[in-house]
Design a protein around this motif. Sequence first.
Motif, short mmCIF file in Angstrom:
data_model
loop_
_atom_site.label_atom_id
_atom_site.label_comp_id
_atom_site.label_asym_id
_atom_site.label_seq_id
_atom_site.Cartn_x
_atom_site.Cartn_y
_atom_site.Cartn_z
N VAL A 14 -62.80 48.32 143.44
CA VAL A 14 -61.54 47.59 143.28
C VAL A 14 -61.52 46.99 141.89
N SER A 15 -60.59 47.42 141.06
CA SER A 15 -60.53 46.96 139.68
C SER A 15 -59.99 45.53 139.60
N LYS A 16 -60.10 44.93 138.42
CA LYS A 16 -59.61 43.57 138.22
C LYS A 16 -58.10 43.50 138.35
N ILE A 17 -57.42 44.53 137.87
CA ILE A 17 -55.95 44.55 137.96
C ILE A 17 -55.52 44.62 139.42
N LEU A 18 -56.20 45.46 140.19
CA LEU A 18 -55.86 45.58 141.61
C LEU A 18 -56.22 44.30 142.35
N ARG A 19 -57.31 43.64 141.96
CA ARG A 19 -57.69 42.38 142.60
C ARG A 19 -56.63 41.31 142.36
N ALA A 20 -56.05 41.30 141.15
CA ALA A 20 -54.99 40.33 140.86
C ALA A 20 -53.75 40.60 141.69
N LYS A 21 -53.45 41.88 141.93
CA LYS A 21 -52.29 42.22 142.77
C LYS A 21 -52.52 41.79 144.22
N LEU A 22 -53.75 41.94 144.68
CA LEU A 22 -54.04 41.55 146.06
C LEU A 22 -53.99 40.05 146.25
N ASP A 23 -54.34 39.28 145.21
CA ASP A 23 -54.30 37.82 145.31
C ASP A 23 -52.88 37.30 145.49
N GLY A 24 -51.91 38.08 145.02
CA GLY A 24 -50.52 37.63 145.13
C GLY A 24 -49.87 37.97 146.45
N LEU A 25 -50.54 38.73 147.32
CA LEU A 25 -49.95 39.12 148.60
C LEU A 25 -49.96 37.95 149.57
N ASN A 26 -48.99 37.95 150.46
CA ASN A 26 -48.89 36.90 151.47
C ASN A 26 -48.54 37.56 152.79
N ILE A 27 -49.51 38.20 153.42
CA ILE A 27 -49.31 38.89 154.69
C ILE A 27 -50.29 38.29 155.69
N GLU A 28 -49.81 37.92 156.86
CA GLU A 28 -50.66 37.24 157.83
C GLU A 28 -51.77 38.16 158.35
N THR A 29 -51.43 39.42 158.62
CA THR A 29 -52.40 40.34 159.23
C THR A 29 -53.21 41.10 158.19
N PHE A 30 -53.21 40.65 156.97
CA PHE A 30 -53.91 41.38 155.90
C PHE A 30 -55.00 40.51 155.31
N SER A 31 -56.14 41.12 155.04
CA SER A 31 -57.24 40.42 154.39
C SER A 31 -57.58 41.14 153.09
N LYS A 32 -57.62 40.40 152.00
CA LYS A 32 -57.90 41.00 150.70
C LYS A 32 -59.40 41.17 150.46
N LYS A 33 -60.22 40.75 151.40
CA LYS A 33 -61.66 40.87 151.22
C LYS A 33 -62.08 42.34 151.34
N THR A 34 -63.00 42.75 150.51
CA THR A 34 -63.57 44.10 150.57
C THR A 34 -65.07 43.99 150.37
N LEU A 73 -57.58 53.76 143.06
CA LEU A 73 -57.30 53.05 144.29
C LEU A 73 -56.02 52.23 144.13
N THR A 74 -55.19 52.22 145.15
CA THR A 74 -53.92 51.52 145.10
C THR A 74 -53.92 50.33 146.06
N LYS A 75 -52.93 49.45 145.86
CA LYS A 75 -52.80 48.27 146.70
C LYS A 75 -52.47 48.66 148.14
N GLN A 76 -51.65 49.68 148.32
CA GLN A 76 -51.23 50.07 149.65
C GLN A 76 -52.40 50.59 150.48
N GLU A 77 -53.37 51.25 149.83
CA GLU A 77 -54.52 51.77 150.56
C GLU A 77 -55.37 50.65 151.15
N ILE A 78 -55.46 49.52 150.44
CA ILE A 78 -56.24 48.39 150.96
C ILE A 78 -55.43 47.62 152.00
N VAL A 79 -54.12 47.49 151.78
CA VAL A 79 -53.29 46.78 152.74
C VAL A 79 -53.29 47.49 154.09
#
Length: 371
Positions: A30-50, A6-12
């Motif tokens: 969602v792996s731990k590495i991918l979770r860390a990448k999602l925590d660093g995103l700053n997009i208004e219309t995006f939610s990192k919750k899964t 699974l990639t970051k773009q697929e969740i975004v």
Amino acid sequence: MPLRRLTKQEIVSAVTKSPRTTNFRHLLPVSKILRAKLDGLNIETFSKKTAPVKDRIKYWNIVPGDQIRLLGDRKKTLQEVTAINKFRNRVYVRGTGQGAKGEKPRDKNYHYSRCQLFLGEHELPLKEGETERQVVPVFAQRLGTSSPVWNPYLRQWQWKRFAAKTTPIIPNRRSERLPIPWPKKEPITHADATPYDTPKEEVMKLTYKPPPFASTLLGLQPRIPTESEYLRALYNASHRPFFAGSQPPVEQFLVKELSNPHSRAKKMKRWQETRRTKRALLNEYIDQELKELNGRTRGEARAEAAFRWRKTLEEDKQALRKLRWVKRGGEEKLEKKIHRRTRKEEKQRQRLASLVLRPEPNQFIPKELSA
């Protein structure tokens, strides 16, 4: 395990307006590495919750284009589904949220379990004391599906959905399964022509004329211009080149650039040229060795020439491989890797140097250190 994680773009880009199910990658964890990448995103219309993997829905029966109502809605408003998020089990409905002043209302999302599909309006049988039949909206309370089948032509999973239980219950169809058709895509409609559109006569008008060259090889053919002549004619409108007559330079001089470099004939030609080059290099080495035998036989000289030739080809191959590696950015990646390794070793050395043991029982301290 899947071939591709699974990639970051697929969740975004998880919110989709397509009703098709082409894969089941939304069921991957969602792996731990991918979770860390999602925590660093700053997009208004995006939610990192899964949603947890065990709670995610595999076969989605509510897709964009359906009409639903929400459980708990006292007004029982009929709403249209505009998008879905398979990673969060969320369904987006059209324009129910509160937008900013002067803007359209934003689509609000609800959980999949709160949605009931609209089956249409049905007439209920007459009850005691009633003179007219009531036409009420019917919704699916429990859904059922057929076995999914992969369609290789459309490249998607397909199945049929039906209502196993409805609310309100239809008496004459209590034991039947009501089929629920999938939403159909609206046909594309084109706007009417306006005065700002280009007329059809102007579009169909012929505005290009090829240069007056002979179409056969029987007549006198112009010579191919040099690069400077071609560029001078291309960027100087007042200059009339010898090779184009009254027309500016056109794509007839770009036959080599516009032709397909991966055609069978081009590949065969390149292979033959490479083979002739290798053969010429081997003959050159053989001639050099045969000029100075130095007590060797001609066979031994040929063998040494062949050895030098194979070694040269291997060196050229390694040099080409390294050049491609550098062009791909391999050298920069290697420098970053060495820098990270050096920094890691330095930090480990500093931690060992600043290590201090706490005074604990059963510790032996040498005399030379305690003095």
